[in-house]
Design a protein around this motif. Structure first.
Motif, PDB file in Angstrom:
ATOM      1  N   PRO A 383      23.166 -13.990  42.883  1.00  0.00           N
ATOM      2  CA  PRO A 383      21.735 -13.771  42.623  1.00  0.00           C
ATOM      3  C   PRO A 383      20.885 -15.034  42.749  1.00  0.00           C
ATOM      4  O   PRO A 383      19.713 -14.961  43.134  1.00  0.00           O
ATOM      5  N   ALA A 384      21.449 -16.187  42.424  1.00  0.00           N
ATOM      6  CA  ALA A 384      20.686 -17.439  42.549  1.00  0.00           C
ATOM      7  C   ALA A 384      20.875 -18.027  43.930  1.00  0.00           C
ATOM      8  O   ALA A 384      19.933 -18.103  44.723  1.00  0.00           O
ATOM      9  N   THR A 385      22.107 -18.453  44.242  1.00  0.00           N
ATOM     10  CA  THR A 385      22.379 -19.066  45.536  1.00  0.00           C
ATOM     11  C   THR A 385      23.857 -18.988  45.873  1.00  0.00           C
ATOM     12  O   THR A 385      24.710 -18.839  45.008  1.00  0.00           O
ATOM     13  N   GLY A 386      24.145 -19.124  47.130  1.00  0.00           N
ATOM     14  CA  GLY A 386      25.466 -19.399  47.680  1.00  0.00           C
ATOM     15  C   GLY A 386      25.218 -20.129  48.983  1.00  0.00           C
ATOM     16  O   GLY A 386      24.100 -20.102  49.515  1.00  0.00           O
ATOM     17  N   ILE A 387      26.221 -20.800  49.522  1.00  0.00           N
ATOM     18  CA  ILE A 387      26.033 -21.565  50.752  1.00  0.00           C
ATOM     19  C   ILE A 387      27.181 -21.282  51.712  1.00  0.00           C
ATOM     20  O   ILE A 387      28.348 -21.231  51.313  1.00  0.00           O
ATOM     21  N   VAL A 388      26.826 -21.109  52.984  1.00  0.00           N
ATOM     22  CA  VAL A 388      27.803 -20.935  54.056  1.00  0.00           C
ATOM     23  C   VAL A 388      27.653 -22.094  55.030  1.00  0.00           C
ATOM     24  O   VAL A 388      26.536 -22.432  55.430  1.00  0.00           O
ATOM     25  N   LYS A 389      28.781 -22.717  55.383  1.00  0.00           N
ATOM     26  CA  LYS A 389      28.790 -23.741  56.433  1.00  0.00           C
ATOM     27  C   LYS A 389      29.463 -23.132  57.654  1.00  0.00           C
ATOM     28  O   LYS A 389      30.597 -22.667  57.586  1.00  0.00           O
ATOM     29  N   LEU A 390      28.743 -23.164  58.788  1.00  0.00           N
ATOM     30  CA  LEU A 390      29.255 -22.572  60.018  1.00  0.00           C
ATOM     31  C   LEU A 390      29.639 -23.647  61.018  1.00  0.00           C
ATOM     32  O   LEU A 390      29.075 -24.745  61.023  1.00  0.00           O
ATOM     33  N   VAL A 463      34.933 -16.067  49.041  1.00  0.00           N
ATOM     34  CA  VAL A 463      33.751 -16.228  48.186  1.00  0.00           C
ATOM     35  C   VAL A 463      34.208 -16.988  46.945  1.00  0.00           C
ATOM     36  O   VAL A 463      35.174 -16.571  46.283  1.00  0.00           O
ATOM     37  N   THR A 464      33.530 -18.083  46.623  1.00  0.00           N
ATOM     38  CA  THR A 464      33.953 -18.913  45.493  1.00  0.00           C
ATOM     39  C   THR A 464      32.758 -19.581  44.834  1.00  0.00           C
ATOM     40  O   THR A 464      31.741 -19.837  45.486  1.00  0.00           O
ATOM     41  N   ASP A 465      32.889 -19.865  43.533  1.00  0.00           N
ATOM     42  CA  ASP A 465      31.877 -20.668  42.858  1.00  0.00           C
ATOM     43  C   ASP A 465      32.268 -22.143  42.844  1.00  0.00           C
ATOM     44  O   ASP A 465      31.592 -22.973  42.244  1.00  0.00           O
ATOM     45  N   GLY A 466      33.360 -22.478  43.541  1.00  0.00           N
ATOM     46  CA  GLY A 466      33.798 -23.860  43.639  1.00  0.00           C
ATOM     47  C   GLY A 466      33.120 -24.590  44.779  1.00  0.00           C
ATOM     48  O   GLY A 466      32.396 -24.011  45.586  1.00  0.00           O
ATOM     49  N   GLY A 475      35.788 -20.140  59.507  1.00  0.00           N
ATOM     50  CA  GLY A 475      35.492 -18.756  59.231  1.00  0.00           C
ATOM     51  C   GLY A 475      34.315 -18.588  58.289  1.00  0.00           C
ATOM     52  O   GLY A 475      33.502 -19.495  58.108  1.00  0.00           O
ATOM     53  N   ILE A 476      34.212 -17.413  57.673  1.00  0.00           N
ATOM     54  CA  ILE A 476      33.119 -17.116  56.766  1.00  0.00           C
ATOM     55  C   ILE A 476      33.555 -17.447  55.341  1.00  0.00           C
ATOM     56  O   ILE A 476      34.402 -16.770  54.751  1.00  0.00           O
ATOM     57  N   VAL A 477      32.992 -18.513  54.814  1.00  0.00           N
ATOM     58  CA  VAL A 477      33.288 -18.968  53.457  1.00  0.00           C
ATOM     59  C   VAL A 477      31.969 -19.140  52.723  1.00  0.00           C
ATOM     60  O   VAL A 477      31.129 -19.936  53.128  1.00  0.00           O
ATOM     61  N   VAL A 478      31.777 -18.377  51.664  1.00  0.00           N
ATOM     62  CA  VAL A 478      30.593 -18.506  50.826  1.00  0.00           C
ATOM     63  C   VAL A 478      30.987 -19.360  49.628  1.00  0.00           C
ATOM     64  O   VAL A 478      31.780 -18.938  48.787  1.00  0.00           O
ATOM     65  N   GLY A 479      30.449 -20.563  49.559  1.00  0.00           N
ATOM     66  CA  GLY A 479      30.790 -21.484  48.496  1.00  0.00           C
ATOM     67  C   GLY A 479      29.658 -21.677  47.512  1.00  0.00           C
ATOM     68  O   GLY A 479      28.523 -21.274  47.746  1.00  0.00           O
ATOM     69  N   GLU A 480      29.996 -22.306  46.373  1.00  0.00           N
ATOM     70  CA  GLU A 480      29.016 -22.704  45.372  1.00  0.00           C
ATOM     71  C   GLU A 480      28.136 -21.536  44.905  1.00  0.00           C
ATOM     72  O   GLU A 480      26.928 -21.663  44.703  1.00  0.00           O
ATOM     73  N   VAL A 481      28.779 -20.371  44.731  1.00  0.00           N
ATOM     74  CA  VAL A 481      28.054 -19.183  44.274  1.00  0.00           C
ATOM     75  C   VAL A 481      27.502 -19.429  42.872  1.00  0.00           C
ATOM     76  O   VAL A 481      28.192 -19.940  41.988  1.00  0.00           O
ATOM     77  N   SER A 482      26.241 -19.071  42.697  1.00  0.00           N
ATOM     78  CA  SER A 482      25.573 -19.254  41.401  1.00  0.00           C
ATOM     79  C   SER A 482      24.732 -18.021  41.091  1.00  0.00           C
ATOM     80  O   SER A 482      24.101 -17.460  42.002  1.00  0.00           O
ATOM     81  N   PRO A 483      24.712 -17.572  39.820  1.00  0.00           N
ATOM     82  CA  PRO A 483      25.412 -18.115  38.668  1.00  0.00           C
ATOM     83  C   PRO A 483      26.927 -18.035  38.839  1.00  0.00           C
ATOM     84  O   PRO A 483      27.454 -17.064  39.380  1.00  0.00           O
ATOM     85  N   GLU A 484      27.612 -19.055  38.353  1.00  0.00           N
ATOM     86  CA  GLU A 484      29.065 -19.099  38.439  1.00  0.00           C
ATOM     87  C   GLU A 484      29.686 -18.120  37.452  1.00  0.00           C
ATOM     88  O   GLU A 484      29.026 -17.601  36.531  1.00  0.00           O
TER      89      GLU A 484
END
Length: 554
Positions: A383-390, A463-466, A475-484
């Motif tokens: 709901p807040a943020t997540g980040i993908v590096k391509l 998908v990770t909050d790490g 590949g498709i990696v969604v990192g730093e998911v927030s709220p954790e």
């Protein structure tokens, strides 16, 4: 000069400090000069820092020659590859804030007049910028360079190649002998990782913000170019103290916008996002860095592809013009009136800059790509943020819908991979790795690299909050998911078999589970066990990622 470090003669503070400093060999004349903190994160634990003591020595000599007085101060010196071993990886991000407080205690406690900060491994540059913003005393960041990389069987080999290969070993795709040989060849001297990882990305960010001398990043450690910058910065910091040029005049919204555009143009580390937000928070600059990345993502072109994002070594990027070259190619988009540590504007600094190789640093009108490599995503799972590096050359469909397979630790995820639990079509959910969950933010890259070693890149999403290695783009990696998860985020509610839909083009990541089912699960969430010591303090005071994961009381 009217310096805050000069105390009235005859007072107890003047007398006791004079007694201390006279015993150090300082004269009464020395004690009236601008007093500069030389911030040195030296350590024998990591090659990143092994050359800083000599740099510090020369900086102090140059400051004295310029009419100032340099005092070396030490901070903690974290290295991701060394300090991630304990505390579930939590000592990495949390050490950034330890550095900030180390600097505050020394510089504010002694009321020194300015700082020259020796930036090396990943957390030092952001921490030094944060301290500059918090203390608002004249500051210059000096990038102390990247390490020379080696070769393995005729091919380029650096520390990130070793990290990736370890994931392949875990899946049996290479042997221990190969990995051992690689680890002996990857690093040939001091400095930070030789690629567009977090350290080099943040060094470049320092220049884009205007907090490092123009043309100083990236730079080979111990090269003539690095030593020239050391001398120039040492002279300049004394002049900055005399003229009163402070960081908050430089760290404006325009400066942060310039830095965001630069990160997008170089496909920089995703860690730059939270670090820039933290710097803004400490400088009390009202800017939402995540929104800036969203604002510029589709308009700022990709201008360079430095390993491992592309084929070019960091040495070629430096030779082509480095950060100054990228800023020159972006000049028409930048806020060129932004002030820098030179006392001149970005535009004035760029007037004489030329790019020597436009195949390495492309013109804005002829970019490598117009699709962003750093993508902020949101949705019901973030709901807040997540980040993908391509990857720079990513061409395939950037959507993935699959069923969740959930792990609460990196070790559990690695064990699951070895046991064959993770299969094509899964979304590997790794949670409990955020700033509060680790606490300190665990490194989630090992399972990502192991997936690559297992041949599952593109077949399994993550998908990770790490946090992730600054170079991860597999590949498709969604990192730093927030709220954790540890902060009650939806990631804590995911169960095996849940459907997760990721659409990078649409910038969404969603958990396809009815709200009433999630509400029932939330009522059964357990309390997170509290650690002791520094990590307990960190957990109790850290803010969410979208606020920079900085420390606040209360």
């Amino acid at each position: 000069m009217d310096l805050r470090s000069n105390f009235e003669a005859g007072t107890s503070r003047w007398a006791t400090r004079r007694a201390q400093w006279r015993a150090l060999g300082l004269s009464d004349e020395d004690m009236t000069k601008p007093k500069i903190a030389v911030v040195n994160s030296s350590s024998d634990l990591a090659i990143c820092y092994s050359h800083l003591d000599e740099i510090s020595r020369r900086v102090k000599a140059e400051i004295r020659a310029a009419g100032g007085l340099g005092f070396e101060i030490r901070t903690t010196a974290p290295s991701d590859f060394i300090h991630s071993a304990g505390g579930r990886g939590g000592y990495i991000l949390s050490s950034r804030d330890l550095i900030v407080n180390d600097i505050e205690a020394a510089v504010e406690g002694a009321l020194l007049d300015g700082m020259i900060c020796l930036a090396s491994c990943d957390k030092t540059a952001p921490a030094q910028l944060m301290a500059a913003g918090r203390l608002d005393v004249p500051t210059i960041i000096v990038a102390c360079g990247y390490q020379p990389a080696g070769t393995f069987r005729g091919a380029h080999c650096d520390i990130e190649d070793v990290f990736l290969a370890a994931g392949h070993l875990a899946q049996g795709r290479i042997g221990l002998g190969d990995l051992t040989e690689m680890s002996e060849a990857a690093v040939l001297g001091p400095g930070v990782c030789a690629g567009m990882g977090t350290a080099n990305s943040m060094h470049i960010v320092c220049e884009a913000l205007g907090m490092a001398l123009p043309g100083s990043t990236p730079v080979l450690a111990n090269s003539p170019a690095m030593w020239a910058t050391v001398a120039a910065a040492s002279r300049r910091i004394v002049e900055m103290v005399r003229t009163g040029l402070k960081p908050r005049r430089i760290l404006t919204r325009d400066a942060f916008a310039n830095a965001v555009m630069t990160v997008l143009a170089i496909s920089g580390s995703i860690n730059c996002v939270k670090h820039l937000q933290a710097v803004a928070a400490e400088a009390e600059c009202d800017v939402d860095v995540y929104r800036l990345f969203e604002e510029y993502a589709d308009s700022v072109p990709l201008l360079t592809a430095v390993r491992p994002n592309g084929p070019h070594p960091i040495e070629a990027f430096e030779a082509a013009g480095g950060a100054a070259g990228v800023l020159k190619q972006l000049e028409g988009r930048l806020n060129t009136s932004a002030l820098t540590v030179t006392g001149r504007t970005v535009g004035e600094n760029l007037a004489a800059v030329e790019v020597s190789d436009e195949e390495i640093i492309r013109p804005s009108g002829d970019p490598l790509a117009r699709r962003p490599a750093v993508v902020v995503v949101r949705g019901s799972l973030a709901p807040a943020t997540g980040i993908v590096k391509l990857a720079v050359d990513e061409e395939r469909e950037l959507t993935f819908t699959g069923t969740a397979i959930v792990y609460d630790s990196v070790d559990d995820a690695m064990a699951g991979l070895r046991a064959g639990e993770v299969r094509e079509g899964h979304v590997l959910v790794l949670r409990g790795q955020g700033p509060k969950g680790s606490p300190g933010m665990g490194m989630a890259s090992r399972p990502v690299f192991a997936l690559d070693g297992a041949g599952l890149t593109g077949k399994v999403a993550v998908v990770t909050d790490g946090q992730l290695s600054g170079l991860v783009n597999k590949g498709i990696v969604v990192g730093e998911v927030s709220p954790e998860a540890a902060d009650g985020g939806p990631l804590a509610l995911v169960e095996n078999g849940d459907r997760i839909a990721i659409d990078v083009a649409a910038k969404t990541v969603n958990l396809e589970v009815p709200g009433d089912a999630l509400a029932r699960r939330r009522s059964g969430l357990a309390e997170v066990a509290d650690p002791r010591g520094w990590l307990s303090i960190y957990r109790g005071t850290v803010t969410p990622l979208q606020k920079g994961a900085v420390l606040r009381g209360g």
